[in-house]
Design a protein around this motif. Structure first.
Motif, PDB file in Angstrom:
ATOM      1  N   ARG A   2      11.468  80.107  27.239  1.00  0.00           N
ATOM      2  CA  ARG A   2      12.657  79.821  26.460  1.00  0.00           C
ATOM      3  C   ARG A   2      13.107  80.898  25.521  1.00  0.00           C
ATOM      4  NH1 ARG A   2      16.886  76.252  27.231  1.00  0.00           N
ATOM      5  NH2 ARG A   2      18.112  77.520  25.678  1.00  0.00           N
ATOM      6  N   GLN A  71      17.705  79.140  36.474  1.00  0.00           N
ATOM      7  CA  GLN A  71      17.944  77.820  36.956  1.00  0.00           C
ATOM      8  C   GLN A  71      18.549  76.490  35.838  1.00  0.00           C
ATOM      9  OE1 GLN A  71      14.844  76.822  39.486  1.00  0.00           O
ATOM     10  NE2 GLN A  71      15.766  78.016  41.116  1.00  0.00           N
ATOM     11  N   VAL A  73      20.182  74.087  33.209  1.00  0.00           N
ATOM     12  CA  VAL A  73      20.701  72.776  33.319  1.00  0.00           C
ATOM     13  C   VAL A  73      21.273  72.264  31.883  1.00  0.00           C
ATOM     14  CG1 VAL A  73      18.837  71.787  34.794  1.00  0.00           C
ATOM     15  CG2 VAL A  73      18.241  71.595  32.371  1.00  0.00           C
ATOM     16  N   ALA A  74      21.972  71.149  32.071  1.00  0.00           N
ATOM     17  CA  ALA A  74      22.666  70.722  30.660  1.00  0.00           C
ATOM     18  C   ALA A  74      23.197  71.521  30.130  1.00  0.00           C
ATOM     19  CB  ALA A  74      21.425  70.029  29.849  1.00  0.00           C
ATOM     20  N   ASP A  76      22.975  74.497  28.681  1.00  0.00           N
ATOM     21  CA  ASP A  76      22.808  75.819  29.346  1.00  0.00           C
ATOM     22  C   ASP A  76      23.648  75.886  30.419  1.00  0.00           C
ATOM     23  OD1 ASP A  76      20.709  76.299  27.392  1.00  0.00           O
ATOM     24  OD2 ASP A  76      19.162  75.639  28.629  1.00  0.00           O
ATOM     25  N   LEU A  77      23.612  75.242  31.352  1.00  0.00           N
ATOM     26  CA  LEU A  77      24.352  75.103  32.476  1.00  0.00           C
ATOM     27  C   LEU A  77      25.643  75.159  32.253  1.00  0.00           C
ATOM     28  CD1 LEU A  77      24.626  75.147  35.671  1.00  0.00           C
ATOM     29  CD2 LEU A  77      24.393  72.579  35.342  1.00  0.00           C
ATOM     30  N   ARG A  78      26.407  74.299  31.243  1.00  0.00           N
ATOM     31  CA  ARG A  78      27.785  74.271  30.929  1.00  0.00           C
ATOM     32  C   ARG A  78      28.230  75.389  30.292  1.00  0.00           C
ATOM     33  NH1 ARG A  78      26.308  69.289  28.598  1.00  0.00           N
ATOM     34  NH2 ARG A  78      26.794  70.121  26.628  1.00  0.00           N
ATOM     35  N   THR A 208      31.277  69.460  25.054  1.00  0.00           N
ATOM     36  CA  THR A 208      31.023  67.961  25.243  1.00  0.00           C
ATOM     37  C   THR A 208      30.554  67.695  26.528  1.00  0.00           C
ATOM     38  OG1 THR A 208      33.232  67.929  25.863  1.00  0.00           O
ATOM     39  CG2 THR A 208      32.944  67.820  23.634  1.00  0.00           C
ATOM     40  N   GLY A 209      30.773  68.515  27.711  1.00  0.00           N
ATOM     41  CA  GLY A 209      30.449  68.189  29.022  1.00  0.00           C
ATOM     42  C   GLY A 209      31.505  67.517  29.648  1.00  0.00           C
TER      43      GLY A 209
ATOM     44  N   GLN B 207      13.801  70.946  39.404  1.00  0.00           N
ATOM     45  CA  GLN B 207      14.778  71.236  40.322  1.00  0.00           C
ATOM     46  C   GLN B 207      14.837  70.169  41.326  1.00  0.00           C
ATOM     47  OE1 GLN B 207      17.268  73.437  40.135  1.00  0.00           O
ATOM     48  NE2 GLN B 207      16.519  73.741  38.136  1.00  0.00           N
ATOM     49  N   ILE B 233      22.271  63.187  33.935  1.00  0.00           N
ATOM     50  CA  ILE B 233      20.877  63.896  32.984  1.00  0.00           C
ATOM     51  C   ILE B 233      20.986  65.093  33.251  1.00  0.00           C
ATOM     52  CG2 ILE B 233      18.432  63.767  33.090  1.00  0.00           C
ATOM     53  CD1 ILE B 233      19.197  61.266  32.200  1.00  0.00           C
ATOM     54  N   PHE B 234      21.532  65.903  34.267  1.00  0.00           N
ATOM     55  CA  PHE B 234      21.203  67.267  34.239  1.00  0.00           C
ATOM     56  C   PHE B 234      22.429  68.123  33.738  1.00  0.00           C
ATOM     57  CE2 PHE B 234      17.437  65.816  36.453  1.00  0.00           C
ATOM     58  CZ  PHE B 234      16.413  66.648  36.073  1.00  0.00           C
ATOM     59  N   SER B 235      23.515  67.385  33.457  1.00  0.00           N
ATOM     60  CA  SER B 235      24.660  68.162  33.190  1.00  0.00           C
ATOM     61  C   SER B 235      25.088  67.607  31.857  1.00  0.00           C
ATOM     62  CB  SER B 235      25.989  67.947  34.049  1.00  0.00           C
ATOM     63  OG  SER B 235      26.327  66.651  34.242  1.00  0.00           O
ATOM     64  N   THR B 236      25.031  66.467  31.471  1.00  0.00           N
ATOM     65  CA  THR B 236      25.440  66.085  30.355  1.00  0.00           C
ATOM     66  C   THR B 236      24.408  65.068  29.705  1.00  0.00           C
ATOM     67  OG1 THR B 236      26.981  64.638  31.043  1.00  0.00           O
ATOM     68  CG2 THR B 236      27.949  66.446  30.152  1.00  0.00           C
ATOM     69  N   PRO B 237      23.266  65.400  29.490  1.00  0.00           N
ATOM     70  CA  PRO B 237      22.316  64.325  28.974  1.00  0.00           C
ATOM     71  C   PRO B 237      22.816  63.670  27.518  1.00  0.00           C
ATOM     72  CG  PRO B 237      21.464  66.442  28.626  1.00  0.00           C
ATOM     73  CD  PRO B 237      22.534  66.642  29.395  1.00  0.00           C
ATOM     74  N   GLU B 243      17.761  66.806  26.582  1.00  0.00           N
ATOM     75  CA  GLU B 243      18.337  67.869  26.821  1.00  0.00           C
ATOM     76  C   GLU B 243      17.288  69.286  26.360  1.00  0.00           C
ATOM     77  OE1 GLU B 243      22.073  68.969  26.239  1.00  0.00           O
ATOM     78  OE2 GLU B 243      21.712  70.981  26.203  1.00  0.00           O
ATOM     79  N   ILE B 246      14.714  69.097  29.125  1.00  0.00           N
ATOM     80  CA  ILE B 246      14.850  69.581  30.531  1.00  0.00           C
ATOM     81  C   ILE B 246      15.439  71.141  30.537  1.00  0.00           C
ATOM     82  CG2 ILE B 246      15.648  67.503  31.597  1.00  0.00           C
ATOM     83  CD1 ILE B 246      18.456  67.929  31.245  1.00  0.00           C
ATOM     84  N   THR B 247      15.785  71.447  29.273  1.00  0.00           N
ATOM     85  CA  THR B 247      16.249  72.864  29.103  1.00  0.00           C
ATOM     86  C   THR B 247      15.108  73.747  28.453  1.00  0.00           C
ATOM     87  OG1 THR B 247      16.782  72.665  26.571  1.00  0.00           O
ATOM     88  CG2 THR B 247      18.523  72.496  28.372  1.00  0.00           C
ATOM     89  N   GLY B 248      13.823  73.086  28.531  1.00  0.00           N
ATOM     90  CA  GLY B 248      12.631  73.960  28.431  1.00  0.00           C
ATOM     91  C   GLY B 248      12.224  74.178  26.882  1.00  0.00           C
TER      92      GLY B 248
END
Lengths: 214, 251
Positions: A2, A71, A73-74, A76-78, A208-209, B207, B233-237, B243, B246-248
């Protein structure tokens, strides 16, 4: 793991801020060249442009690498997907500043000092770009919404300039080429405002997503 | 659509230790639900509760309401063997019985009283086909199952679970002992099985949850922190703990 990821995200942020600053500078230089007729400034915008393009490639590469390695998510992905979209808008802003500068080189030293509206419009769009990047840096959704609201002001300037151009044509129809250039320039500023709006919308999504309603 | 499994305020203790705290969840039929969370968060314990695999552990106390198709699974009249016929299970490590491939799959139907050879052949073939392993084993059904590769063994175990025609399949980290190719075959299989079965799986592979599942439940310290569509859950928890996990940032 991380920690390393956080470092890379920090770098991504830093690069976007840098690219944003380059865009602001490009518009500021282009509008100064326009107001003063200083061709030296106009050429500098051109040189800046390739720097902005390179920056877009670099950030794109970094985002791809982050997607592949982490990879994400959440949040970070946004953040990463918003960054990928934002740099396209930034690159377009750079192009439009170049387009404005290029017109300046065709004006044969004729300046726009007498056209206050364009100067005001330029100031307004620079402010939009600065604020949109600022909103990204500070993850400030309110500021992003303010940027989006400012777009109406810029659009308004465009309509005003359009009517004042019609007046110029009515008074002196021999000045056709000049007023067309004027129209093009104000259209470029108007487009820059649209791109700043897009950036602000991506900031809102990243934080905000959810996307601002279309 | 109404849920196939409905859990209300379920708590579970191992002796003094409370392993699950007021879990509420609705599992939708013909969907894939993934349970994620750090080791020891209670997700496997919860999974095993759904077909009463925890009953055998001494000192376990369960409160709350767990319903399968509207029936309380802990009610006196419920036959555990029938419940487990309806809600089958596949474990982390492939655990075929030391007997032939055919006998592995026929084992369940036989214990439920099916002896007719033609009928058994039919069930075995269908189960092996459903588990996407028929073509690989049809010529060696009499061979010992222990001679198969790990990935094949796991698909055999899935076939064995399917042979008694369950409605729900519980899978406890079904691919964590498999190589990437076998893992991707199981993932594809699971997505195909969704047509006819309800699948609940525990996975440590985030994944995998993203790729495979429709719904994701995040467990932490015995609590079901968040349950939502996997994409959400994986885009906007909705919960910061989700969050962070899942983001470690922990776990």
């Amino acid at each position: 793991m991380r920690n390393r990821f956080d470092e890379q995200l920090f770098e991504l942020n830093r690069e976007i801020i840098e690219m944003g600053a380059m865009c602001e500078e490009a518009i500021a230089l282009a509008s100064k060249a326009l107001m003063t007729g200083d061709l030296e400034l106009a050429y500098r915008v051109k040189a800046n442009g390739s720097g902005i393009d390179q920056m877009e490639r670099d950030i794109e590469g970094r985002c791809m690498k982050l997607l592949l390695h982490q990879q994400p998510v959440a949040g970070d992905l946004r953040l990463i997907s918003a960054a990928l979209k934002m740099i396209t808008d930034m690159e377009r802003i750079g192009d439009q500043a170049e387009d404005i500068a290029e017109i300046v080189t065709f004006l044969d030293g004729r300046t726009m000092e007498d056209v206050n509206l364009i100067e005001e419009m330029a100031r307004e769009t620079i402010q939009m770009v600065t604020s949109s990047v600022d909103a990204f840096v500070k993850k400030d959704v309110n500021l992003a919404y303010k940027v989006i609201a400012r777009d109406d002001v810029v659009d308004d300037y465009f309509s005003k300039i359009k009517s004042s151009i019609l007046n110029i044509i009515a008074e002196n129809s021999s000045d056709g080429e000049f007023v067309l250039d004027l129209l093009m320039i104000s259209k470029y500023f108007e487009r820059i405002g649209d791109h700043a709006t897009n950036i602000a919308e991506w900031v809102i999504y990243s934080v905000t997503g959810t996307h601002k309603e279309v | 659509m109404s849920s196939i499994i409905s859990v209300k305020d379920m708590c579970l203790w191992y002796g003094e230790h409370q392993a699950l705290k007021n879990v509420n969840i609705e599992i939708m039929p013909k969907s894939i639900t993934a349970f994620i969370g750090p080791s020891g968060c209670g997700k496997s314990t919860f999974l095993k509760t759904l077909n009463r695999m925890n009953d055998l552990i001494p000192g376990v106390k369960i409160t709350g309401d767990v319903r399968y198709e509207g029936t309380d699974i802990f009610a006196k009249e419920v036959d555990v063997n029938n419940l487990r016929k309806e809600i089958g299970m596949v474990f982390q490590k492939p655990n075929p019985f030391p007997m032939s491939i055919y006998d592995n799959v026929a084992y369940g139907p036989r214990t439920h009283g099916i002896t007719n050879k033609v009928k058994l052949d039919e069930i075995v073939e269908r189960a092996l086909r459903d588990a996407a392993i028929w073509d690989e084993v049809k010529d060696r059904l009499k061979k010992n199952a222990l001679g198969m590769s790990g990935g094949q063994q796991q698909r055999l175990c899935i076939a064995r679970a399917l042979a008694v025609q369950p409605k729900v399949l519980l899978m406890d980290e079904p691919t964590s002992a498999l190589d990437p190719i076998s893992t991707s075959r199981i993932e594809e299989l699971v997505m195909e099985l969704k047509e006819n079965y309800t699948i609940v799986m525990v996975t440590h592979n985030m994944q995998q949850a993203v790729r495979v599942s429709d719904y994701t439940a995040f467990f932490l310290l015995g609590e079901l922190v968040e349950f939502d569509k996997t994409d959400n859950i994986f885009s906007t928890p909705g919960d910061k703990r989700t969050e962070d996990y899942i983001t470690g940032r922990f776990g």
